[in-house]
Write an enzyme that holds these catalytic residues in place. Structure first.
Site, PDB file in Angstrom:
ATOM      1  N   GLY A   1       0.786  -1.334  -0.059  1.00 53.57           N
ATOM      2  CA  GLY A   1      -0.035   0.080   0.080  1.00 53.57           C
ATOM      3  C   GLY A   1       0.679   1.192  -0.132  1.00 53.57           C
ATOM      4  CG  HIS A   2      -1.380   5.064   0.339  1.00 56.20           C
ATOM      5  ND1 HIS A   2      -2.507   5.463  -0.114  1.00 56.20           N
ATOM      6  CD2 HIS A   2      -1.634   4.531   1.651  1.00 56.20           C
ATOM      7  CE1 HIS A   2      -3.501   5.515   0.904  1.00 56.20           C
ATOM      8  NE2 HIS A   2      -2.938   5.004   2.119  1.00 56.20           N
ATOM      9  CG  ASN A   3       2.072   7.211   2.476  1.00 59.29           C
ATOM     10  OD1 ASN A   3       2.452   7.600   1.531  1.00 59.29           O
ATOM     11  ND2 ASN A   3       0.888   7.501   2.826  1.00 59.29           N
TER      12      ASN A   3
END
Length: 354
Positions: A257-259
């Protein structure tokens, strides 16, 4: 198995030279001039093949082995027939891996899809893209505006490199992969169908019960010597970057996922899902089918057992398993307790279900 034309045998390496290159000791020096051309499993290894053995439970396979040599440790060497030279090492798995890279260099990266070299006329390369000398682009690949690709890198058929993407030297971007909003280091391998740099999954509650998309304006940073498996997806950051550390190996069908920030030299097995903004340290190993919660930290050197659900932080060096994941000793004790209670319950019922 019949002859495998996908990965033809090597033209030949002296056994003595091979031993030196993989850091093993050839016990029978008189066999140093034997020629090794390929790897094979013990049970069907023939002259010219090299094999390895890690466990005594497979000793019966030695009866049909005709290998040029076998890689093993001291505990196994006493089982090997006198007709098979032994390459002795304390790390036979590592030594065999090194032998494989020498004998089957072509198999270390995804194969070419065409016999042509250079930039295929059927590929689209934007006029503003910059390709160093020695870049190869196969038919139907797309290189977007302002993209930069280093020498020795190969972009396979049907791959899509987005606007402004930077790819280092000696990389392999396999067929059908897509890369957006990403900076990629040197010697990176991306397998077919991987998706890198697309929107992360982020929404806020809307005024009328719907959902409003949260803008995703970060990047994906992939450092040197990373390998990413087929159909794996890595989302770009929301406002910060999603980072994959140097030397990390990611299997097929993994979602990141993001980050998310993954450290150096991690191993992540198939069907793992890592939710956004989680931080994973160096040398972490995550087994297949693990779900990792968002906004948590997994410390350096931690190990997560397959099919676990990681809901909270994992300290460095710990081994966790289960749902929710907990220290392995606690998980195994809980499993034993449940098995005991189930057995006692069955005895009380006379072994019959209600």
């Amino acid at each position: 198995m019949e002859q495998n034309w996908f990965f033809p045998p090597h033209q030949g390496i002296r056994l003595g030279d091979l031993a030196n290159q993989i850091g093993a000791e050839l016990l029978d020096i008189s066999a140093a001039d034997r020629t090794v051309r390929a790897v094979a499993p013990v049970y069907r290894a023939k002259p010219g093949d090299i094999c390895y053995m890690l466990s005594r439970k497979n000793r019966e396979e030695l009866q049909t082995c005709r290998a040029a040599a076998i890689i093993c440790d001291k505990a196994i060497s006493s089982l090997v027939p006198d007709t098979i030279p032994v390459l002795l090492t304390s790390k036979p798995h590592t030594a065999f891996a090194l032998a494989g890279t020498l004998l089957h260099e072509r198999a270390m990266r995804p194969s070419y899809n065409t016999s042509e070299r250079g930039v295929a006329p059927e590929a689209f390369v934007d006029p503003t893209a910059r390709l160093e000398a020695g870049v190869e682009v196969e038919p139907m690949a797309v290189i977007g505006a302002g993209a930069e690709i280093g020498s020795g890198t190969r972009i396979a058929a049907g791959a899509m490199i987005g606007q402004g993407v930077r790819i280092g030297r000696d990389c392999t971007i396999s067929a059908g992969a897509s890369i957006l909003c990403a900076l990629i280091g040197n010697n990176v391998i991306i397998h077919p169908g991987a998706r890198i740099g697309q929107d992360g999954f982020g929404y806020a509650p809307g005024p009328k019960g719907g959902m409003i998309k949260i803008v995703q304006v970060g990047r994906v940073i992939i450092q040197d010597h990373v390998e990413i498996g087929a159909n794996t997806t890595i989302d770009r950051g929301t406002m910060d970057d999603t980072v994959i550390g140097e030397g990390t190996k990611i299997d097929n069908l993994v979602q990141i996922g993001h980050n998310v920030r993954i450290g150096r030299y991690c191993g992540i097995v198939s069907q793992v899902g890592i939710a956004g903004s989680t931080q994973i340290g160096d040398g972490v190993m995550i087994g297949g089918g693990v779900g990792v919660n968002g906004h948590i930290t997994i410390g350096d050197g931690a190990q997560i057992a397959a099919m676990s659900g990681v809901a909270s932080d994992v300290p460095a060096g710990e081994r966790y398993g289960g749902i929710p994941a907990r220290p392995m000793r606690d998980f195994l004790r809980d499993v034993a307790e449940m098995a005991l209670r189930s057995s006692e319950r069955q005895k009380k019922k006379g072994g019959k279900d209600e």
